[in-house]
Scaffold this active site. Structure first.
Site, short mmCIF file in Angstrom:
data_model
loop_
_atom_site.label_atom_id
_atom_site.label_comp_id
_atom_site.label_asym_id
_atom_site.label_seq_id
_atom_site.Cartn_x
_atom_site.Cartn_y
_atom_site.Cartn_z
N CYS A 138 -3.71 -20.42 -31.29
CA CYS A 138 -3.66 -19.03 -31.75
C CYS A 138 -5.07 -18.47 -31.71
O CYS A 138 -5.96 -19.00 -32.37
CB CYS A 138 -3.10 -18.95 -33.17
SG CYS A 138 -3.29 -17.30 -33.90
N ASP A 180 -8.25 -29.79 -34.98
CA ASP A 180 -9.51 -29.99 -35.69
C ASP A 180 -9.29 -30.66 -37.04
O ASP A 180 -8.50 -30.20 -37.86
CB ASP A 180 -10.23 -28.65 -35.86
CG ASP A 180 -10.51 -27.99 -34.53
OD1 ASP A 180 -10.85 -28.71 -33.56
OD2 ASP A 180 -10.39 -26.76 -34.43
N ARG A 183 -0.31 -17.69 -35.90
CA ARG A 183 -1.32 -18.40 -36.70
C ARG A 183 -0.65 -19.19 -37.82
O ARG A 183 0.10 -18.65 -38.62
CB ARG A 183 -2.32 -17.39 -37.28
CG ARG A 183 -3.44 -18.05 -38.06
CD ARG A 183 -4.47 -17.03 -38.54
NE ARG A 183 -5.39 -17.64 -39.46
CZ ARG A 183 -6.40 -18.45 -39.12
NH1 ARG A 183 -6.61 -18.69 -37.86
NH2 ARG A 183 -7.17 -18.98 -40.02
N ASP A 241 -3.89 -31.58 -41.40
CA ASP A 241 -4.72 -31.95 -42.56
C ASP A 241 -4.72 -30.92 -43.67
O ASP A 241 -5.34 -31.18 -44.71
CB ASP A 241 -6.15 -32.21 -42.11
CG ASP A 241 -6.84 -30.96 -41.62
OD1 ASP A 241 -6.26 -30.24 -40.79
OD2 ASP A 241 -7.96 -30.68 -42.09
N ARG A 272 -13.05 -13.80 -33.94
CA ARG A 272 -14.31 -13.52 -34.62
C ARG A 272 -15.47 -13.31 -33.64
O ARG A 272 -16.58 -13.00 -34.06
CB ARG A 272 -14.65 -14.67 -35.57
CG ARG A 272 -13.63 -14.90 -36.67
CD ARG A 272 -13.93 -16.20 -37.44
NE ARG A 272 -12.78 -16.69 -38.15
CZ ARG A 272 -12.54 -16.50 -39.44
NH1 ARG A 272 -13.39 -15.81 -40.16
NH2 ARG A 272 -11.47 -17.00 -40.00
N ASP A 324 -2.12 -30.88 -35.32
CA ASP A 324 -3.26 -30.00 -35.48
C ASP A 324 -4.41 -30.64 -34.72
O ASP A 324 -4.47 -31.87 -34.59
CB ASP A 324 -3.57 -29.88 -36.98
CG ASP A 324 -4.86 -29.16 -37.23
OD1 ASP A 324 -5.05 -28.04 -36.70
OD2 ASP A 324 -5.71 -29.72 -37.97
N ASP A 328 -13.83 -32.24 -37.06
CA ASP A 328 -13.95 -30.78 -37.11
C ASP A 328 -15.39 -30.34 -36.90
O ASP A 328 -16.29 -30.74 -37.65
CB ASP A 328 -13.43 -30.26 -38.44
CG ASP A 328 -13.37 -28.74 -38.47
OD1 ASP A 328 -13.24 -28.12 -37.38
OD2 ASP A 328 -13.45 -28.16 -39.57
#
Length: 184
Positions: free
Chosen positions: A94, A19, A105, A131, A66, A17, A25
């Site tokens: 994604c 972030d 996702r 995480d 978004r 992963d 992050d």
């Protein structure tokens, strides 16, 4: 006498992963200058590279759906991550939102399957390090090994449900490089 847990052997590839796992992050980060590696990230990746294990990234980037960031900004941030942490290939992300119903996702398996395809390895021989539960969920959905490296935002039920948990990236790599162990 309790049965010893089975410890899988070394994976053919490790997918991280991005972030809060490889880099600090910054929600919906579109600024390459805001990229800061997590402590020990470079060293962990270099240990895997030295062992001949390819490393890649699978990352949800719903900020695109978004309208908060662009695909080009995500690619610029990913390029900065690779400059700071060394080569990461493939980097699969994604661009969909949580309600888009896509197959990529996390916790869906799409990105893990795509990364394994690009690497030419069996998804069952991959490991995913992340995480949150979505990371290990994507691993499980793809038939891969999942290791959770909790951060302050990781929920206790996520930790309790994770198949393997490491305190940090160095310990995750220790688990990944440990010889296979099968109960007697």
């Amino acid at each position: 006498m309790p049965e010893s847990p089975r410890r899988p052997g070394r994976p053919d590839a490790v997918l991280f992963d991005r972030d809060a796992t490889l880099v600090v992050d910054v929600p919906y980060n579109g600024d390459p200058d805001a990229v800061v590696p997590m402590p020990g990230a470079r060293e962990a990746l270099d240990r895997l590279r030295a062992a001949g294990i390819p490393v890649g990234v699978v990352s949800n980037q719903s900020g695109i759906a978004r309208g908060l960031i662009t695909r080009e900004q995500v690619e610029a941030v990913n390029a900065r991550v690779a400059r700071l942490l060394g080569p990461l290939d493939p980097i699969v992300f994604c661009p969909h939102g949580p309600d888009d119903g896509c197959a990529c996702r996390k916790p869906a398996p799409g990105m893990v399957l795509e990364a394994a395809r690009r690497l030419g390895v069996d998804p069952a021989r991959c490991a995913v390090v992340g995480d949150i539960a979505a990371d290990v969920g994507a691993a499980a959905a793809a038939g891969a090994r999942g290791i959770l490296v909790p951060t302050p935002i990781t929920l206790e039920p996520e930790v309790a449900a994770a198949p393997e948990v490491a305190r940090d990236l160095a310990e995750a790599v220790d688990l990944l490089l440990a010889p296979a162990q099968v109960p007697a």
